[in-house]
Design an enzyme around this catalytic site. Structure first.
Site, PDB file in Angstrom:
ATOM      1  N   THR A   1      -2.071  -6.352   0.625  1.00 34.95           N
ATOM      2  CA  THR A   1      -3.217  -5.611   0.106  1.00 34.95           C
ATOM      3  C   THR A   1      -3.548  -4.449   1.047  1.00 34.95           C
ATOM      4  O   THR A   1      -3.264  -4.503   2.251  1.00 34.95           O
ATOM      5  CB  THR A   1      -4.417  -6.555  -0.106  1.00 34.95           C
ATOM      6  OG1 THR A   1      -5.416  -5.841  -0.829  1.00 34.95           O
ATOM      7  CG2 THR A   1      -5.000  -7.073   1.202  1.00 34.95           C
TER       8      THR A   1
ATOM      9  N   MET B   1     -12.180   1.390  -3.298  1.00 33.68           N
ATOM     10  CA  MET B   1     -12.750   2.270  -4.325  1.00 33.68           C
ATOM     11  C   MET B   1     -14.180   2.696  -3.962  1.00 33.68           C
ATOM     12  O   MET B   1     -15.048   2.768  -4.842  1.00 33.68           O
ATOM     13  CB  MET B   1     -12.760   1.557  -5.696  1.00 33.68           C
ATOM     14  CG  MET B   1     -11.392   1.243  -6.219  1.00 33.68           C
ATOM     15  SD  MET B   1     -11.420   0.163  -7.656  1.00 33.68           S
ATOM     16  CE  MET B   1     -11.521  -1.447  -6.908  1.00 33.68           C
TER      17      MET B   1
ATOM     18  N   GLY C   1      -0.643  -2.535  -3.749  1.00 28.93           N
ATOM     19  CA  GLY C   1      -1.271  -3.622  -2.987  1.00 28.93           C
ATOM     20  C   GLY C   1      -0.891  -4.976  -3.524  1.00 28.93           C
ATOM     21  O   GLY C   1       0.279  -5.269  -3.758  1.00 28.93           O
ATOM     22  N   ASP C   2      -1.910  -5.810  -3.738  1.00 28.98           N
ATOM     23  CA  ASP C   2      -1.713  -7.159  -4.269  1.00 28.98           C
ATOM     24  C   ASP C   2      -2.324  -7.231  -5.670  1.00 28.98           C
ATOM     25  O   ASP C   2      -3.449  -6.758  -5.874  1.00 28.98           O
ATOM     26  CB  ASP C   2      -2.412  -8.166  -3.342  1.00 28.98           C
ATOM     27  CG  ASP C   2      -2.183  -9.586  -3.821  1.00 28.98           C
ATOM     28  OD1 ASP C   2      -1.252 -10.231  -3.298  1.00 28.98           O
ATOM     29  OD2 ASP C   2      -2.911 -10.061  -4.721  1.00 28.98           O
TER      30      ASP C   2
ATOM     31  N   PRO D   1       0.774  -1.243   0.000  1.00 28.37           N
ATOM     32  CA  PRO D   1       0.000   0.000   0.000  1.00 28.37           C
ATOM     33  C   PRO D   1       0.805   1.293   0.000  1.00 28.37           C
ATOM     34  O   PRO D   1       0.238   2.371  -0.150  1.00 28.37           O
ATOM     35  CB  PRO D   1      -0.827  -0.108   1.285  1.00 28.37           C
ATOM     36  CG  PRO D   1      -0.127  -1.112   2.132  1.00 28.37           C
ATOM     37  CD  PRO D   1       0.718  -1.973   1.271  1.00 28.37           C
TER      38      PRO D   1
ATOM     39  N   ASP E   1       2.004   1.571 -11.728  1.00 30.49           N
ATOM     40  CA  ASP E   1       0.656   2.110 -11.590  1.00 30.49           C
ATOM     41  C   ASP E   1       0.607   3.371 -10.752  1.00 30.49           C
ATOM     42  O   ASP E   1       1.532   3.668 -10.006  1.00 30.49           O
ATOM     43  CB  ASP E   1      -0.218   1.067 -10.862  1.00 30.49           C
ATOM     44  CG  ASP E   1      -0.961   0.196 -11.842  1.00 30.49           C
ATOM     45  OD1 ASP E   1      -0.769   0.357 -13.048  1.00 30.49           O
ATOM     46  OD2 ASP E   1      -1.746  -0.652 -11.368  1.00 30.49           O
TER      47      ASP E   1
ATOM     48  N   LYS F   1      -3.994   4.163 -13.840  1.00 28.72           N
ATOM     49  CA  LYS F   1      -5.382   4.503 -14.130  1.00 28.72           C
ATOM     50  C   LYS F   1      -5.880   5.339 -12.971  1.00 28.72           C
ATOM     51  O   LYS F   1      -5.785   4.924 -11.836  1.00 28.72           O
ATOM     52  CB  LYS F   1      -6.254   3.241 -14.186  1.00 28.72           C
ATOM     53  CG  LYS F   1      -5.759   2.177 -15.117  1.00 28.72           C
ATOM     54  CD  LYS F   1      -6.688   0.971 -15.009  1.00 28.72           C
ATOM     55  CE  LYS F   1      -6.173  -0.224 -15.773  1.00 28.72           C
ATOM     56  NZ  LYS F   1      -5.069  -0.914 -15.123  1.00 28.72           N
TER      57      LYS F   1
HETATM   58  C1  LIG Z   1      -7.830  -0.555  -7.989  1.00 31.27           C
HETATM   59  S1  LIG Z   1      -7.881  -0.860  -6.278  1.00 31.27           S
HETATM   60  C2  LIG Z   1      -6.341  -1.656  -6.086  1.00 31.27           C
HETATM   61  C3  LIG Z   1      -6.211  -2.435  -4.811  1.00 31.27           C
HETATM   62  C4  LIG Z   1      -4.851  -3.060  -4.632  1.00 31.27           C
HETATM   63  N1  LIG Z   1      -4.612  -4.097  -5.623  1.00 31.27           N
HETATM   64  C5  LIG Z   1      -4.672  -3.657  -3.241  1.00 31.27           C
HETATM   65  O1  LIG Z   1      -4.498  -4.867  -3.102  1.00 31.27           O
HETATM   66  O2  LIG Z   1      -4.699  -2.870  -2.271  1.00 31.27           O
HETATM   67  C6  LIG Z   1      -7.594   0.746  -5.654  1.00 31.27           C
HETATM   68  C7  LIG Z   1      -8.221   0.986  -4.284  1.00 31.27           C
HETATM   69  O3  LIG Z   1      -7.447   0.370  -3.270  1.00 31.27           O
HETATM   70  C8  LIG Z   1      -7.494   1.147  -2.089  1.00 31.27           C
HETATM   71  N2  LIG Z   1      -6.130   1.562  -1.734  1.00 31.27           N
HETATM   72  C9  LIG Z   1      -4.994   1.202  -2.357  1.00 31.27           C
HETATM   73  N3  LIG Z   1      -3.919   1.721  -1.740  1.00 31.27           N
HETATM   74  C10 LIG Z   1      -4.384   2.437  -0.700  1.00 31.27           C
HETATM   75  C11 LIG Z   1      -3.773   3.216   0.315  1.00 31.27           C
HETATM   76  N4  LIG Z   1      -2.446   3.357   0.390  1.00 31.27           N
HETATM   77  N5  LIG Z   1      -4.562   3.811   1.239  1.00 31.27           N
HETATM   78  C12 LIG Z   1      -5.899   3.666   1.193  1.00 31.27           C
HETATM   79  N6  LIG Z   1      -6.532   2.945   0.251  1.00 31.27           N
HETATM   80  C13 LIG Z   1      -5.794   2.335  -0.679  1.00 31.27           C
HETATM   81  C14 LIG Z   1      -8.396   2.341  -2.384  1.00 31.27           C
HETATM   82  O4  LIG Z   1      -9.712   2.013  -2.011  1.00 31.27           O
HETATM   83  C15 LIG Z   1      -8.261   2.453  -3.873  1.00 31.27           C
HETATM   84  O5  LIG Z   1      -9.374   3.119  -4.448  1.00 31.27           O
END
Ligand SMILES: C[S@@+](CC[C@H](N)C(=O)[O-])C[C@H]1O[C@@H](n2cnc3c(N)ncnc32)[C@H](O)[C@@H]1O
Length: 281
Positions: free
Chosen positions: A145, A196, A116-117, A39, A62, A84
């Site tokens: 994640t 999201m 994340g993952d 994250p 990304d 994106k």
């Molecule tokens: C397209 S998804 C990707 C998720 C990612 N693959 C994961 O495993 O965390 C994007 C969403 O993940 C969440 N997110 C990812 N990184 C974050 C962070 N550092 N702090 C808070 N939310 C995060 C938010 O809700 C964001 O809109």
């Protein structure tokens, strides 16, 4: 703006090996790593992820890969932004799948790194499928994640004995229609983590309330989790959409719904108690 490398579509064929058709013909096919960056905090990168970053001939990264992690990219490795953000995809997913296939077929080892993952709302499955269909060697390197990283950094255990025996990850965004069984979710008695979900906060609140979840169920909104500017906003199911607006919460943010959120305060009180004891000792 991230990393020093160029980040436009036009800049994609930047590697000399890519521009040399003979070298490409001679080359054996490269490998693609689909890497989870976690994250944000660079110290949450896995050893394996770092090895892939350092071994790659080219990196595609990304929007959610933090600046701190981009700063670890080797200076001589081309790194291209393929992120994106809502309504602005720098490169469509199908083109990106093709690009990964092409680069590997040109003999390059590719590090495709995501926040994340890769397999949690990360479209890693689609990319892996495209690579496997094309016969390209590919490996997924899991990352932490955001649900796990952000909740931990916020002092919120996702499960806790006697409070939540399960945790469910839900997306608040879908390309077409969001297909969520809200009443089942509301009855699960799980911690619910919405990815999201920021622009759908009102719908999430209304649907869970309609499904029977109590209005005073604690909610945490975690913005920029696992980064220096992480913000934790505590509210409840009825009022959190208003908190999102009042606090001008920005993406990336996670919404955590459930009684585990109350543990944050208890854990913080323990820190204060220990500090008070030390000061009076
Ligand atoms: C397209 S998804 C990707 C998720 C990612 N693959 C994961 O495993 O965390 C994007 C969403 O993940 C969440 N997110 C990812 N990184 C974050 C962070 N550092 N702090 C808070 N939310 C995060 C938010 O809700 C964001 O809109």
């Amino acid at each position: 703006m991230k990393h020093t490398a160029t980040n436009t579509k036009a800049a994609i064929p930047i590697n000399s090996r890519v521009n040399d058709p003979q070298a490409a013909l001679n080359a054996r096919s490269g490998k693609v790593w689909l890497v989870g960056a976690g994250p944000g905090d660079a110290e949450l990168l896995t050893v394996k992820a770092l090895r892939a970053i350092n071994s790659a001939d080219i990196i595609f990264y990304d929007q959610l890969v933090s600046e701190e992690i981009c700063a670890l990219f080797p200076k001589n490795t081309p790194a291209l932004y393929v992120g994106k953000v809502k309504n602005n995809h720098s490169i469509p997913q199908e083109d990106l799948n093709l690009l990964l296939v092409n680069q590997a077929q040109l003999g390059l080892n590719v590090c495709r790194i995501k926040g994340g993952d890769p397999f949690v709302f990360g479209r890693g499955g689609e990319e892996l499928l495209a690579l496997r269909r094309a016969g390209v060697e590919a490996e997924v390197i899991p990352g932490i994640t955001s649900a796990s990283g952000c909740s931990t950094y916020a002092d919120i255990p996702l499960t806790h004995r006697g409070i939540a025996q399960g945790c469910t990850f839900v997306t608040g965004h879908a390309e077409k229609t969001l297909d969520v069984n809200w009443s089942a979710l509301a009855q699960l008695n799980h911690t619910l983590v919405f990815y999201m979900g920021l622009t759908r906060a009102g719908d999430i609140s209304a649907n869970l309330l309609a499904g029977g979840l109590a209005a005073d169920t604690p909610v945490a909104i975690i913005e920029n989790g696992c980064r220096k500017d992480q913000r934790d906003i505590i509210s409840d199911l009825k009022n959190f959409p208003e908190a999102v607006l009042r606090e001008h919460v920005k993406s990336p943010a996670l919404i955590i719904v459930g009684h585990v959120v109350s543990l944050k305060e208890q854990l913080q009180v323990e820190v204060w108690m220990q500090e008070a004891k030390r000061m009076t000792a």
